[in-house]
Design a protein around this motif. Structure first.
Motif, mmCIF file in Angstrom:
data_model
loop_
_atom_site.group_PDB
_atom_site.id
_atom_site.type_symbol
_atom_site.label_atom_id
_atom_site.label_comp_id
_atom_site.label_asym_id
_atom_site.label_seq_id
_atom_site.Cartn_x
_atom_site.Cartn_y
_atom_site.Cartn_z
ATOM 1 N N LEU A 117 0.809 -1.035 -0.053
ATOM 2 C CA LEU A 117 -0.090 -0.039 -0.117
ATOM 3 C C LEU A 117 0.800 1.250 -0.069
ATOM 4 O O LEU A 117 0.395 2.188 -0.845
ATOM 5 N N ARG A 121 0.917 4.350 -2.688
ATOM 6 C CA ARG A 121 0.009 5.458 -1.999
ATOM 7 C C ARG A 121 0.137 6.683 -2.946
ATOM 8 O O ARG A 121 1.110 6.976 -3.599
ATOM 9 N N LEU A 175 -9.311 -0.199 -1.737
ATOM 10 C CA LEU A 175 -8.101 -0.574 -1.281
ATOM 11 C C LEU A 175 -7.993 -2.104 -1.256
ATOM 12 O O LEU A 175 -7.089 -2.840 -0.695
ATOM 13 N N TYR A 178 -4.863 -4.041 -1.660
ATOM 14 C CA TYR A 178 -3.890 -4.008 -0.818
ATOM 15 C C TYR A 178 -4.322 -4.811 0.412
ATOM 16 O O TYR A 178 -3.469 -4.729 1.436
#
Length: 203
Positions: A117, A121, A175, A178
């Motif tokens: 992650l 990012r 997300l 991840y």
């Protein structure tokens, strides 16, 4: 200090299961009155609870658990340190009556691959994730969200109309790519403390 606690009970270990559960509710209500219990739910099999608690130290929590009315019936107990979510800090604060909840309640646990992650990012990804989270809170689906230390995961109290809705929402989280793991465990309001299962915005 915030902690998530979950217990698994074996009522064959105590002489009177009904009395033990009544004493358990009384102990939880007393802890809430002292601002130490934020939220609580019954596990779907009726044999244990999930709760978010606030203690001055791990030692204080350990002392409280050791004196808990159903301690002798516990097959296991798990304790996880929590942190307030960066956006939703209100979930980490004590409230006299957070709210009631009906329908399908689940404890959703997200285990996050933090290294992947952090490598991916970007402002756009963060913005999408935060907007999605706010939508779920505003829609009344997310009834509480707390982080594990170091950003390694999250505990979410999730309300949905049915299982299909829950699975769809989890499958479309920004997300999702991840996560190392995602689990969802059904929960119920704890009888006598139903006002500590849900969430409603403060007036």
């Amino acid at each position: 200090m915030l902690f998530w606690i979950e217990t698994d009970l074996d009522f064959s270990r105590v002489p009177d299961a009904a009395a033990s559960l009544a004493d358990e509710r009384a102990a939880l209500a007393a802890l809430h009155a002292r601002r130490g219990l934020l939220r609580v739910w019954r596990r779907i099999n009726g044999r244990g609870v999930h709760a978010v608690v606030d203690f001055a130290s791990p030692e204080a929590l350990d002392d409280w658990l050791g004196a808990f009315p159903t301690y002798n019936a516990m097959q296991s107990i798990a304790v996880t340190a929590l942190r307030a979510h960066r956006i939703f800090t209100a979930f980490a604060a004590w409230r006299e009556a957070p709210g009631r909840a009906a329908g399908n309640l689940h404890l959703v646990r997200l285990a996050i691959d933090r290294a992947r992650l952090e490598a991916a990012r970007s402002p756009a990804l963060v913005e999408r994730a935060e907007a999605n989270a706010r939508r779920h809170v505003d829609d009344g689906q997310v009834l509480g969200i707390w982080r594990e230390p170091h950003g390694s995961g999250a505990f979410i109290a999730w309300h949905s109309r049915d299982h299909d809705e829950l699975f769809h929402e989890l499958d479309t989280l920004p997300l999702k790519g991840y996560f190392r793991a995602v689990t969802a465990e059904p929960m119920l309001p704890l009888p006598g403390l139903e006002h500590l299962a849900g969430w409603q915005r403060a007036a």
